[in-house]
Design a protein around this motif. Structure first.
Motif, mmCIF file in Angstrom:
data_model
loop_
_atom_site.group_PDB
_atom_site.id
_atom_site.type_symbol
_atom_site.label_atom_id
_atom_site.label_comp_id
_atom_site.label_asym_id
_atom_site.label_seq_id
_atom_site.Cartn_x
_atom_site.Cartn_y
_atom_site.Cartn_z
ATOM 1 N N MET A 145 -51.431 28.432 -3.897
ATOM 2 C CA MET A 145 -51.061 29.069 -5.213
ATOM 3 C C MET A 145 -49.829 30.452 -4.690
ATOM 4 S SD MET A 145 -54.382 30.725 -6.965
ATOM 5 C CE MET A 145 -55.737 29.823 -7.725
ATOM 6 N N LYS A 146 -48.900 30.507 -5.553
ATOM 7 C CA LYS A 146 -47.896 31.255 -5.416
ATOM 8 C C LYS A 146 -48.373 32.809 -5.468
ATOM 9 C CE LYS A 146 -43.694 32.657 -8.031
ATOM 10 N NZ LYS A 146 -42.844 32.704 -9.173
ATOM 11 N N TYR A 147 -49.498 32.996 -6.131
ATOM 12 C CA TYR A 147 -49.765 34.527 -6.151
ATOM 13 C C TYR A 147 -51.273 34.856 -5.319
ATOM 14 C CZ TYR A 147 -46.594 34.370 -10.036
ATOM 15 O OH TYR A 147 -45.593 34.179 -10.897
ATOM 16 N N ASP A 148 -51.123 35.997 -4.728
ATOM 17 C CA ASP A 148 -52.116 36.219 -3.684
ATOM 18 C C ASP A 148 -53.303 37.033 -4.620
ATOM 19 O OD1 ASP A 148 -53.875 36.743 -1.522
ATOM 20 O OD2 ASP A 148 -52.314 37.847 -0.727
ATOM 21 N N PHE A 149 -54.277 36.452 -4.991
ATOM 22 C CA PHE A 149 -55.534 37.247 -5.570
ATOM 23 C C PHE A 149 -56.390 37.730 -4.686
ATOM 24 C CE2 PHE A 149 -53.629 34.529 -8.956
ATOM 25 C CZ PHE A 149 -53.243 35.666 -9.881
ATOM 26 N N ASP A 150 -56.402 37.415 -3.345
ATOM 27 C CA ASP A 150 -57.237 37.852 -2.469
ATOM 28 C C ASP A 150 -56.930 39.240 -1.942
ATOM 29 O OD1 ASP A 150 -59.003 35.713 -2.140
ATOM 30 O OD2 ASP A 150 -57.691 34.681 -1.145
ATOM 31 N N LYS A 151 -55.790 39.748 -1.975
ATOM 32 C CA LYS A 151 -55.232 40.980 -1.559
ATOM 33 C C LYS A 151 -56.023 41.997 -2.145
ATOM 34 C CE LYS A 151 -51.082 43.896 -1.920
ATOM 35 N NZ LYS A 151 -49.500 43.879 -2.388
ATOM 36 N N ILE A 152 -56.223 42.865 -1.153
ATOM 37 C CA ILE A 152 -57.095 44.258 -1.520
ATOM 38 C C ILE A 152 -56.027 45.222 -1.931
ATOM 39 C CG2 ILE A 152 -58.727 45.931 -0.910
ATOM 40 C CD1 ILE A 152 -60.093 43.208 -1.241
ATOM 41 N N VAL A 153 -56.187 45.912 -3.268
ATOM 42 C CA VAL A 153 -55.314 47.112 -3.583
ATOM 43 C C VAL A 153 -56.313 48.075 -3.779
ATOM 44 C CG1 VAL A 153 -53.788 47.888 -5.249
ATOM 45 C CG2 VAL A 153 -54.108 45.335 -4.796
ATOM 46 N N ASP A 154 -55.949 49.207 -2.854
ATOM 47 C CA ASP A 154 -56.537 50.398 -2.719
ATOM 48 C C ASP A 154 -56.420 51.332 -3.876
ATOM 49 O OD1 ASP A 154 -58.297 52.580 -2.027
ATOM 50 O OD2 ASP A 154 -57.341 53.285 -0.222
ATOM 51 N N ARG A 155 -57.552 51.441 -4.963
ATOM 52 C CA ARG A 155 -57.186 52.185 -5.986
ATOM 53 C C ARG A 155 -57.912 53.625 -6.079
ATOM 54 N NH1 ARG A 155 -59.062 48.502 -11.190
ATOM 55 N NH2 ARG A 155 -57.951 50.196 -11.957
ATOM 56 N N HIS A 156 -58.424 53.931 -4.929
ATOM 57 C CA HIS A 156 -58.936 55.166 -4.734
ATOM 58 C C HIS A 156 -57.778 56.531 -4.936
ATOM 59 C CE1 HIS A 156 -62.357 52.805 -2.551
ATOM 60 N NE2 HIS A 156 -63.091 53.739 -3.276
ATOM 61 N N GLY A 157 -58.111 57.276 -5.419
ATOM 62 C CA GLY A 157 -57.361 58.374 -5.685
ATOM 63 C C GLY A 157 -56.429 58.304 -6.595
#
Length: 389
Positions: free
Chosen positions: A1-13
């Motif tokens: 895949m071209k896009y990384d949907f496993d990436k964790i994005v920290d949305r806290h705060g």
């Protein structure tokens, strides 16, 4: 895949509902939020780039929708659904729920009957009741693990209750049905026969899984003239708080009536960042969307297999569309309150409790699967620890 949907994005705060509400509700800090319907994935890179360009300009004055906007919109619906949208049909609103409420006010008067099909996204109930209309429920029927419409009940209640307006969710949230062309036509024929205007919420139209096909109501030439079709890039590309929806109304008289309601609240200019993000998403987001759908199907496969092996009393209603799973926990015999407490407090997972979509949803949970696989795995393992035998 071209896009990384496993990436964790920290949305806290970031003041987001999904993650920062955990602290506000004084829940354990490690609670996994799989409830409110936004995604934990970054949007299309070209959308981010275009928004940065506009932000860097430093002037955010009044802006109008240009030809490029309508071209992108028309291309998306033509290529994806075979629907030839005309520029004149489009009325922009801050959101689909806003449009539903506007439609209720535009096409009915206080005391008039409006039909919905529960269990359904809870604002469908709210926009009817809060605007002083009479709610008429044509409940969906589940047989052999699959929901369908009850047309006999639909027509009987339309006649008896003198229903003026019908709110249809397509694809359906939360039961994840992608209505077939035949199902849509049967409902549309009943409404046409009795002079009932249809408001069709197609906000989840891009999330349809292998083996299923979304029929845009606008392609039903015999019935589209009796409908207001609500679309938005918000679910598809994770743009909800940029607050822009495209409401398509082919019938000029229905469009004029809807526009008159919009004029009463003096809403005319769409959010600049919403305009920019919508156009960029529809111009550049096709591959991103296709890969996301494959990734979500992987999440579904994991959940289906885990439940079958470890939690056979939990029944997945086979998803046809949306990134929201409808899951049946009734075999445990728990009250809705006890079930929610067990999941929220013991498993430390936040789902949407099924009865919020109507009493027909008691004993069910709505699970948002639009998160990296690692979060889905963690959630299922926690369920297994609490409910496993």
């Amino acid at each position: 895949m071209k896009y990384d949907f496993d990436k964790i994005v920290d949305r806290h705060g970031t003041d987001c509902y999904k993650w920062d509400m955990i602290a506000k509700r004084k829940l354990p800090a490690d609670t996994l939020p799989l409830w409110v319907a936004d995604m934990d994935f970054e949007t299309v890179p070209e959308v981010k780039e275009r928004l940065k360009e506009v932000a860097d300009r430093g002037i955010y004055g009044y802006s109008m929708l240009g030809d490029g906007y309508y071209h992108a919109l028309k291309n998306w619906f033509s290529e994806r659904f075979g629907w030839q949208v005309e520029k004149d049909w489009v009325i922009v609103t801050p959101g689909v729920v806003f449009a539903l409420a506007a439609a209720v006010r535009a096409y009915t008067k206080e005391g008039d009957s409006v039909m919905i099909q529960r269990p359904v996204y809870h604002p469908f109930t709210n926009v009817v009741k809060e605007n002083g209309r009479k709610l008429v429920n044509n409940p969906l029927v589940m047989e052999n693990g699959k929901y369908h419409m009850d047309y006999e009940d639909m027509e009987r209640k339309i006649t008896e209750e003198q229903v003026k307006l019908f709110l249809l969710c397509s694809p359906h949230n939360p039961v994840s049905r992608v209505w077939t062309k035949e199902e849509l036509c049967q409902a549309a024929e009943i409404c046409k026969k009795h002079g009932v205007i249809m408001i069709v919420d197609e906000i989840h139209c891009d999330f349809v899984y292998e083996g299923y096909h979304h029929t845009s109501f606008g392609t039903l030439s015999e019935y589209a003239d009796n409908a207001v079709i609500c679309t938005a890039p918000s679910k598809t590309f994770n743009l909800a708080e940029l607050q822009l929806s495209n409401i398509m109304i082919p019938n000029p008289e229905l469009r004029k009536t809807f526009q008159a309601e919009m004029d009463k609240v003096f809403y005319s200019d769409a959010n600049l960042f919403g305009q920019v993000s919508c156009q960029a998403a529809y111009e550049y987001g096709a591959q991103w969307m296709d890969e996301l759908r494959v990734y979500l199907q992987g999440n579904i496969t994991y959940i289906r297999d885990y439940l079958a092996e470890h939690l056979p009393k939990v029944h997945l209603i086979e998803p046809e569309g949306t990134y929201l799973l409808w899951v049946d926990f009734r075999e445990y015999g728990l009250s809705a309150e006890a079930l929610n407490a067990k999941i929220l407090k013991d498993a430390r997972i936040w789902f949407n409790e099924g009865s919020m979509f109507g009493p027909e949803g008691a004993g069910f949970m709505r699970i948002n699967i639009a998160s990296p696989r690692s979060m889905i795995v963690e959630a299922m393992e926690r369920l297994g620890e609490v409910f496993g035998e």
